[in-house]
Write an enzyme that holds these catalytic residues in place. Structure first.
Site, PDB file in Angstrom:
ATOM      1  N   ASP A   5      -1.427 -45.350  56.139  1.00 60.29           N
ATOM      2  CA  ASP A   5      -0.238 -44.636  55.660  1.00 60.29           C
ATOM      3  C   ASP A   5      -0.054 -44.876  54.156  1.00 60.29           C
ATOM      4  O   ASP A   5       0.853 -44.318  53.536  1.00 60.29           O
ATOM      5  CB  ASP A   5       1.020 -44.992  56.474  1.00 60.29           C
ATOM      6  N   SER A   6      -0.987 -45.641  53.555  1.00 57.06           N
ATOM      7  CA  SER A   6      -1.066 -45.718  52.090  1.00 57.06           C
ATOM      8  C   SER A   6      -1.276 -44.330  51.500  1.00 57.06           C
ATOM      9  O   SER A   6      -1.074 -44.131  50.297  1.00 57.06           O
ATOM     10  CB  SER A   6      -2.209 -46.640  51.668  1.00 57.06           C
ATOM     11  N   GLU A  50       2.020 -51.975  62.378  1.00 51.50           N
ATOM     12  CA  GLU A  50       2.499 -53.072  61.529  1.00 51.50           C
ATOM     13  C   GLU A  50       3.620 -53.821  62.231  1.00 51.50           C
ATOM     14  O   GLU A  50       4.467 -53.212  62.891  1.00 51.50           O
ATOM     15  CB  GLU A  50       3.063 -52.511  60.217  1.00 51.50           C
ATOM     16  N   LYS A  69      -3.390 -48.610  64.420  1.00 52.47           N
ATOM     17  CA  LYS A  69      -2.879 -49.814  63.752  1.00 52.47           C
ATOM     18  C   LYS A  69      -1.347 -49.773  63.716  1.00 52.47           C
ATOM     19  O   LYS A  69      -0.763 -48.775  63.294  1.00 52.47           O
ATOM     20  CB  LYS A  69      -3.459 -49.932  62.342  1.00 52.47           C
ATOM     21  N   ASP A 100      -3.191 -45.312  61.214  1.00 55.01           N
ATOM     22  CA  ASP A 100      -1.916 -46.032  61.148  1.00 55.01           C
ATOM     23  C   ASP A 100      -0.820 -45.286  61.889  1.00 55.01           C
ATOM     24  O   ASP A 100      -0.671 -44.061  61.723  1.00 55.01           O
ATOM     25  CB  ASP A 100      -1.456 -46.116  59.684  1.00 55.01           C
ATOM     26  N   GLU A 108      -2.734 -58.945  55.620  1.00 50.23           N
ATOM     27  CA  GLU A 108      -2.639 -58.518  54.220  1.00 50.23           C
ATOM     28  C   GLU A 108      -1.906 -59.574  53.404  1.00 50.23           C
ATOM     29  O   GLU A 108      -0.831 -60.043  53.797  1.00 50.23           O
ATOM     30  CB  GLU A 108      -1.889 -57.170  54.162  1.00 50.23           C
TER      31      GLU A 108
HETATM   32  O1  KIV Z   1      -2.171 -48.138  54.812  1.00 47.89           O
HETATM   33  C1  KIV Z   1      -3.132 -48.794  54.398  1.00 47.89           C
HETATM   34  O2  KIV Z   1      -3.942 -48.369  53.579  1.00 47.89           O
HETATM   35  C2  KIV Z   1      -3.293 -50.150  54.902  1.00 47.89           C
HETATM   36  C3  KIV Z   1      -4.215 -51.055  54.138  1.00 47.89           C
HETATM   37  C4  KIV Z   1      -3.495 -51.624  52.975  1.00 47.89           C
HETATM   38  C5  KIV Z   1      -4.781 -52.117  54.987  1.00 47.89           C
HETATM   39  O3  KIV Z   1      -2.674 -50.528  55.843  1.00 47.89           O
END
Ligand code: KIV
Length: 266
Positions: free
Chosen positions: A45-46, A114, A112, A84, A181
């Site tokens: 989600d970056s 968080e 993934k 994510d 992280e």
């Molecule tokens: O969203 C993302 O790119 C991430 C990385 C920083 C691991 O979670």
């Protein structure tokens, strides 16, 4: 390379061979990175920051994640696709299951999430339904407002112990992988030795089972002009993006990246 599966990743951990992961958001980069040998493509989600220009990942939606996951799937040549679950997409158990289903249908092989120990119930429910989960611990960017910024986590003994206990609880709940992280190098090493599942680090030192970077960062591209301590620009010394990706794979596999200078002290 043969298609990368969860079994491949478990085998790499067992053999002590480092696992390579990069973020990826479209088909062309998916083809280039997977052909360079990157084993896991993370639709992070970056993308809210590096593609959309937001100052955090919070505005990203499930539909946007699904769109980019489908793009990556079309270009991928055998890597494992990890997507994510964005901010608040797991507000209720029903939302968690439905939103993960959307991302799996779009092409993800693993999701993934968080959080911390509180993810255990959701991870168990997803694993029961055939969805492998990677739990993202330490600095969790979706909680940036609660954390008071993008800061190193787990520096105090109590916080470090909590992170290890949380990770163990999530492994017991059925997590397939852990991503940590911005934690001290020593904690990254200890955590990795305590868990049977693969541990991937970003700013977590050289001792984790694998490494991940945001693709734009490792290509030397930055909207803000700032570069995090744990980033290395792999375009230096290379004339193509494919060569930079191949150098990343080589240096992670050989242990050359990350170097001591990319890590954090306790
Ligand atoms: O969203 C993302 O790119 C991430 C990385 C920083 C691991 O979670």
């Amino acid at each position: 390379m043969p298609d990368v599966t969860l079994t491949t990743l478990q085998g790499l951990k067992r053999k002590g061979e480092k696992i390579t992961m990069l973020t990826c958001y479209d088909a062309t980069f998916a083809k280039t990175a997977s052909e360079a040998g990157v084993e896991i493509l993370l639709i992070g989600d970056s993308l809210g920051m590096v593609l959309q220009g937001h100052d955090s990942t919070l505005p990203v939606t499930v539909d946007e994640m699904a769109y980019h996951t489908a793009c990556v799937k079309r270009g991928n040549r055998g890597a494992l696709i990890l997507a994510d679950l964005p901010f608040m997409a797991n507000a209720t158990p029903e939302q968690t299951l439905n939103n993960c289903a959307t991302l799996m249908r779009a092409g993800a092989h693993m999701i993934k999430l968080e959080g911390a120990g509180w993810l255990a119930e959701a991870i168990g429910q997803l694993a029961d339904r055939g969805v492998p989960v990677c739990a993202h611990l330490g600095l969790t960017p979706q909680a940036v407002n609660l954390l008071g910024g993008y800061k190193v986590q787990g520096r105090e003994e109590a916080a470090a112990n909590r992170l290890i206990e949380d990770a163990k609880a999530l492994e017991r709940a059925g997590a397939a992988m852990i991503l940590v992280e911005c934690i001290p190098t020593e904690l990254g090493a200890h955590l990795t030795s305590e868990l049977g599942i693969p541990v991937i680090g970003i700013g977590a030192g050289p001792h984790t089972d694998g490494q991940v970077l945001v693709m734009h960062d490792m290509l030397g591209l930055s909207l803000s002009g700032r570069t995090a301590k744990f980033v290395k620009n792999f375009m230096n010394g290379h004339t193509s993006i494919s060569a930079a990706f191949a150098a990343y794979v080589r240096e992670v596999k050989s242990g050359e990246f990350p170097a001591a200078e990319h890590g954090f002290a306790a």
